[in-house]
Design an enzyme around this catalytic site. Structure first.
Site, mmCIF file in Angstrom:
data_model
loop_
_atom_site.group_PDB
_atom_site.id
_atom_site.type_symbol
_atom_site.label_atom_id
_atom_site.label_comp_id
_atom_site.label_asym_id
_atom_site.label_seq_id
_atom_site.Cartn_x
_atom_site.Cartn_y
_atom_site.Cartn_z
ATOM 1 C CB THR A 1 -0.954 0.025 1.216
ATOM 2 O OG1 THR A 1 -0.182 -0.063 2.418
ATOM 3 C CG2 THR A 1 -1.937 -1.136 1.166
ATOM 4 N N GLY A 2 2.163 1.152 0.062
ATOM 5 C CA GLY A 2 3.033 2.329 -0.035
ATOM 6 C C GLY A 2 3.060 2.871 -1.449
ATOM 7 C CD GLN B 1 8.912 4.074 -5.302
ATOM 8 O OE1 GLN B 1 9.168 3.396 -6.292
ATOM 9 N NE2 GLN B 1 8.863 5.390 -5.346
ATOM 10 C CE LYS C 1 -2.075 1.377 5.685
ATOM 11 N NZ LYS C 1 -1.751 2.331 4.616
ATOM 12 C CB THR D 1 14.938 -2.193 -0.563
ATOM 13 O OG1 THR D 1 13.539 -2.449 -0.488
ATOM 14 C CG2 THR D 1 15.317 -1.078 0.401
ATOM 15 C CD GLU D 2 20.763 2.432 -4.345
ATOM 16 O OE1 GLU D 2 21.959 2.708 -4.534
ATOM 17 O OE2 GLU D 2 19.832 2.902 -5.033
ATOM 18 C CE1 TYR E 1 15.457 -1.945 -16.332
ATOM 19 C CE2 TYR E 1 15.763 0.427 -16.137
ATOM 20 C CZ TYR E 1 15.385 -0.782 -15.581
ATOM 21 O OH TYR E 1 14.937 -0.818 -14.284
ATOM 22 C CG HIS F 1 25.420 -0.445 -8.285
ATOM 23 N ND1 HIS F 1 25.480 -1.200 -9.430
ATOM 24 C CD2 HIS F 1 24.206 0.149 -8.306
ATOM 25 C CE1 HIS F 1 24.356 -1.065 -10.115
ATOM 26 N NE2 HIS F 1 23.568 -0.252 -9.449
#
Length: 292
Positions: A17-18, A20, A43, A97-98, A159, A248
């Site tokens: 639900t966030g 992102q 939730k 997640t980073e 990509y 990175h």
């Protein structure tokens, strides 16, 4: 056949639900991914994007029979989210997640040993089997069902390889972003082994970068493998200075180890075709396949 995921994969989202989780779940659903629900503690019992929300991964798996999870949770809580998915025996866990602390990931790595879970990431774009299932943040529209397996430490360079293999008509079987952190769940070696055993994958693109020894390990594996397929590789960071992190967390040449030169030499000695420019990845692969 592809690898890891397909149209039958049932996916839940942790951090559903966030902002992102919401945005990328919408994108996944629009792509045709079989999203079956999500997890946000506190939730449970609500619906979000017309899908059920659960308080725990255990509950979500029991109710939906999910076999994959994608994690959009802030760095301080992400390791616990991965551990919860491992505990629930989710088969494929993709953590976007980073910035997860290295010590947190060491605990996760230990928990993965002997578990039923394969972790992709963290700090990665995710996994996609074109036309079937998209788990992560990659733009779906550039992908095309095809014959090239792509594995990469870099999201944006993934990509590039995708767009170029689509443009030259080769397409992709499955694309995996293994992530740019020093401690991650799945290695180049494991991905290449799966691609070599997959009948639909006719050739492999491997995109590495400075830091660590994952590319050298892959070169050793390729050299020793009885199954042979055409492999093209690009290594980012040829001009990178020592002891300076380049983007990175894992992209750093330290103690004279992990340079692009070392990696390129190892891969060339294993019979891998090297491209010096990211703009030539697709053309290099097409030319290589045309020679066979």
């Amino acid at each position: 056949m592809a690898i890891l995921i397909n149209k039958k994969t049932k996916v839940i989202c942790q951090g559903f639900t966030g902002s992102q989780g919401t945005f990328h779940s919408e994108q996944a659903i629009a792509y045709g991914t079989n999203m079956v629900g999500g997890v946000t503690p506190g939730k449970g019992g609500h619906t979000h994007l017309n899908l059920p929300v659960y308080n725990t991964v255990h509950e979500a798996k029991a109710k939906t029979d999910a076999n994959a999870s994608v994690i959009y949770v802030p760095p301080g809580f992400a390791a616990d989210s991965i551990l919860e998915a491992i505990d629930a025996k989710i088969e494929v866990v993709v953590c976007i997640t980073e910035g997860i602390p290295v010590l947190d990931m060491v605990k996760v790595k230990r928990a993965l040993i002997g578990s039923k879970t394969r972790l992709i990431g963290p700090n990665c774009p995710g996994v996609i089997t074109p036309g079937e299932c998209k788990i992560g943040i990659m733009p779906g529209h550039i992908h095309k069902t095809g014959i090239i397996g792509i594995v990469s430490r870099s999201g944006t360079l993934t990509y590039e390889a995708v767009a170029q293999t689509t443009a030259v008509g080769l397409g992709q079987s499955t694309c995996i972003g293994i992530g740019g952190d020093p401690v991650n769940g799945t290695s180049f070696v494991e991905c290449i082994e799966m691609f070599l055993q997959d009948d639909e994958t006719k050739a492999i693109i491997m995109i590495g970068e400075i830091g660590g020894n994952a590319e050298e390990d892959a070169a050793d594996f390729i050299k020793q493998s009885k199954i042979k397929k055409p492999i093209v590789s690009f290594i980012a960071g040829i001009t990178a200075p020592s002891d300076k992190r380049m983007g990175h967390a894992g992209a750093i040449i330290s103690g004279g180890k992990g340079s692009a030169k070392d990696k390129l030499e190892a891969l060339q000695s294993a019979g891998v075709t090297i491209t010096k420019s990211p703009a030539d990845i697709g053309k290099t692969m097409l030319d290589l396949l045309n020679k066979i």
